[in-house]
Design an enzyme around this catalytic site. Structure first.
Site, PDB file in Angstrom:
ATOM      1  N   SER A   1       0.836  -1.207   0.000  1.00 16.15           N
ATOM      2  CA  SER A   1       0.000   0.000   0.000  1.00 16.15           C
ATOM      3  C   SER A   1       0.864   1.246   0.000  1.00 16.15           C
ATOM      4  O   SER A   1       1.613   1.504   0.944  1.00 16.15           O
ATOM      5  CB  SER A   1      -0.916   0.022   1.225  1.00 16.15           C
ATOM      6  OG  SER A   1      -1.458   1.321   1.380  1.00 16.15           O
TER       7      SER A   1
ATOM      8  N   ASP B   1      -5.857  -0.430  -8.847  1.00 12.12           N
ATOM      9  CA  ASP B   1      -6.804   0.595  -9.298  1.00 12.12           C
ATOM     10  C   ASP B   1      -7.383   0.311 -10.684  1.00 12.12           C
ATOM     11  O   ASP B   1      -8.476   0.775 -11.006  1.00 12.12           O
ATOM     12  CB  ASP B   1      -6.122   1.970  -9.356  1.00 12.12           C
ATOM     13  CG  ASP B   1      -5.879   2.545  -7.977  1.00 12.12           C
ATOM     14  OD1 ASP B   1      -6.520   2.100  -7.013  1.00 12.12           O
ATOM     15  OD2 ASP B   1      -5.039   3.459  -7.866  1.00 12.12           O
TER      16      ASP B   1
ATOM     17  N   LYS C   1     -11.629  -0.731  -1.231  1.00 14.70           N
ATOM     18  CA  LYS C   1     -11.435   0.538  -1.946  1.00 14.70           C
ATOM     19  C   LYS C   1     -12.682   1.420  -1.734  1.00 14.70           C
ATOM     20  O   LYS C   1     -13.433   1.178  -0.796  1.00 14.70           O
ATOM     21  CB  LYS C   1     -11.181   0.251  -3.432  1.00 14.70           C
ATOM     22  CG  LYS C   1      -9.890  -0.534  -3.678  1.00 14.70           C
ATOM     23  CD  LYS C   1      -8.658   0.315  -3.417  1.00 14.70           C
ATOM     24  CE  LYS C   1      -7.383  -0.449  -3.702  1.00 14.70           C
ATOM     25  NZ  LYS C   1      -6.186   0.347  -3.436  1.00 14.70           N
TER      26      LYS C   1
END
Ligand code: S3P
Length: 427
Positions: free
Chosen positions: A166, A313, A340
């Site tokens: 992350s 993403d 998310k």
């Protein structure tokens, strides 16, 4: 609830210039606010997420002025300060997590709040390492926002291995490390975007990055210090380019380009995935900026590992590519998608199902049996919840396929307010 009807279109030509990279935009604002004096930023993202960070640094004492081509930021000489007002991060996990780290070392009390989506997103992943540094930070029960922080001047640097890849967690720790005693080292098993460390280095903070023994990961060591002012140039956002990349490949009559995009290995994994699927996609590297060219292609299924596209993403867009491909595309180790802006694990499958595909999951893997062509997509209706990337994924599917209706479409404004204008501009 608002809806938008997206029509299928017969031909796509032209080029899109995507907005400034969201990650670099948040960081340019934060680093400028920390510096003493005048910085400028051109190419800043005009999305709501970045506007939240812009507003918050003002609440913390930085001056922000809109100017030709961008913004000027004046960081206060005496440093940022606390405010009794809540700091509203809206839909932005990046704003909340990066600020959690930064504010841990800014004297005063700070309260970080967010919208309905952000309020369900896990913050323990930043709370735990920051507490190890001596930060006084707590969330609601189960580590959810709002976050309450009492900034301290006695933080200590740590040596921390991040359990899940992350960039936001890495960045939170590095921002806290700026104000800590001693060095801070963050190690990640899979390399995530290096935006924070690169930009801090540009602002003359001492940051050393080294590959881990396996070669797949990286460790970043930061020495405390105050960033210097800088004239930031924010390149275009590759994650936004991914929507047009998929559209240009799956559409039956497309020849389009995407210009002005940041090209770095942790962000452009989707390009390799799409070429492996047989896509006519070309990344044309430039010194500061790159571009993509896309042509209609017949895609074939592939196996996609989350490590190829750290931060995942681009998975909702890739799931639309999978829906148009021949065969079963396997998405492996995609658990992070669940936390998310919405549950994108479920959302990506829901969109492919709405298009007419068979989908299923096993643990953290999911599978989409493609229809072989976007022309076989169903016309569909989908609720995007509070997730901008689901809106854009649904919109490209409708444009290349047979149209569709998207509920809650305005949430696209969090990262790409002019998305539908840009989409229309190539029709
Ligand atoms: C971001 C990191 C990623 C990504 C997000 C932006 C950043 O999240 O999903 O859109 O700017 O650091 P994770 O850090 O949770 O992977």
């Amino acid at each position: 609830m608002s809806e938008i009807k997206v029509e299928a279109t017969k031909i796509l030509r032209g080029a899109v210039r995507v907005p400034g990279d969201k990650s670099a935009s948040h960081r340019a604002l934060l680093i400028s606010a920390l510096a003493d004096g005048l910085s400028s930023i051109t190419g800043l993202s005009n999305g709501d997420d970045v506007s939240r960070t812009k507003r918050i640094i003002q609440q913390l004492g930085a001056e922000v002025r809109e100017q030709e081509g961008g913004v000027a930021v004046v960081g206060p000489e005496e440093g940022l300060r606390g405010t009794t007002e809540a700091l509203d991060c809206g839909n932005s996990g990046t704003a909340m997590r990066l600020l959690a780290g930064l504010l841990s070392g800014v004297p005063g009390e700070h309260i970080l709040i967010g919208d309905e989506s952000l309020t369900t997103r896990p913050m323990a992943r930043v709370i735990e390492p920051l507490q190890k540094m001596g930060a006084q930070i707590q969330g609601r029960a189960e580590g959810l926002p709002p976050l309450q922080i009492v900034g301290r001047t006695d933080l200590n640097g740590i040596n921390y291995e991040i359990p899940q890849p992350s960039a936001q967690v890495k960045s939170a720790i590095l921002f806290a490390g700026l104000k800590s005693h001693g060095n801070t080292t963050v190690t990640e098993a899979i390399r995530t975007r290096s935006t924070t460390e690169d930009m801090l280095r540009t602002a003359l903070v001492e940051v050393v990055s080294a590959d881990t023994d396996t070669g797949a990961g990286r460790s970043v060591t930061l020495s405390p210090g105050r960033p210097m002012t800088h004239h930031w140039f924010v390149p275009g956002d590759p994650s936004q380019a991914a929507f047009f990349a998929v559209l240009g490949l799956i559409h039956g009559n497309a020849s389009i380009g995407v210009v002005n995009i940041l090209s770095e290995p942790e962000r452009t994994g989707f390009v390799q995935v799409l070429s492996r699927m047989g896509g006519h996609i070309q990344l044309n590297a430039g010194s500061q900026n790159s571009s993509l060219t896309l042509k209609s292609s017949r895609l074939v299924a592939t196996e996609i590992l989350s490590s190829e596209i750290p931060s995942v993403d681009e998975v909702p867009a890739l799931s639309v590519a999978a829906a148009a491909a021949v065969g079963v595309t396997e998405f492996r180790d995609m658990g992070e998608l669940r936390v998310k802006e919405s549950d994108r694990f479920a959302g990506s499958m829901e969109l492919a199902t709405a298009l007419g595909c068979e989908t299923w999951s096993e643990g953290d893997d999911f599978f989409i049996r493609g229809l072989g062509s976007a022309s076989a997509f169903n016309s569909f209706r989908l609720n995007a919840g509070l997730d901008h990337r689901i809106v854009m994924s649904a919109a490209i599917a409708a444009t290349a396929g047979n149209g569709g209706v998207i509920d809650n479409w305005e949430t696209v404004k969090s990262s790409y307010p002019q998305f539908f204008l840009d989409l229309t501009s190539i029709q």
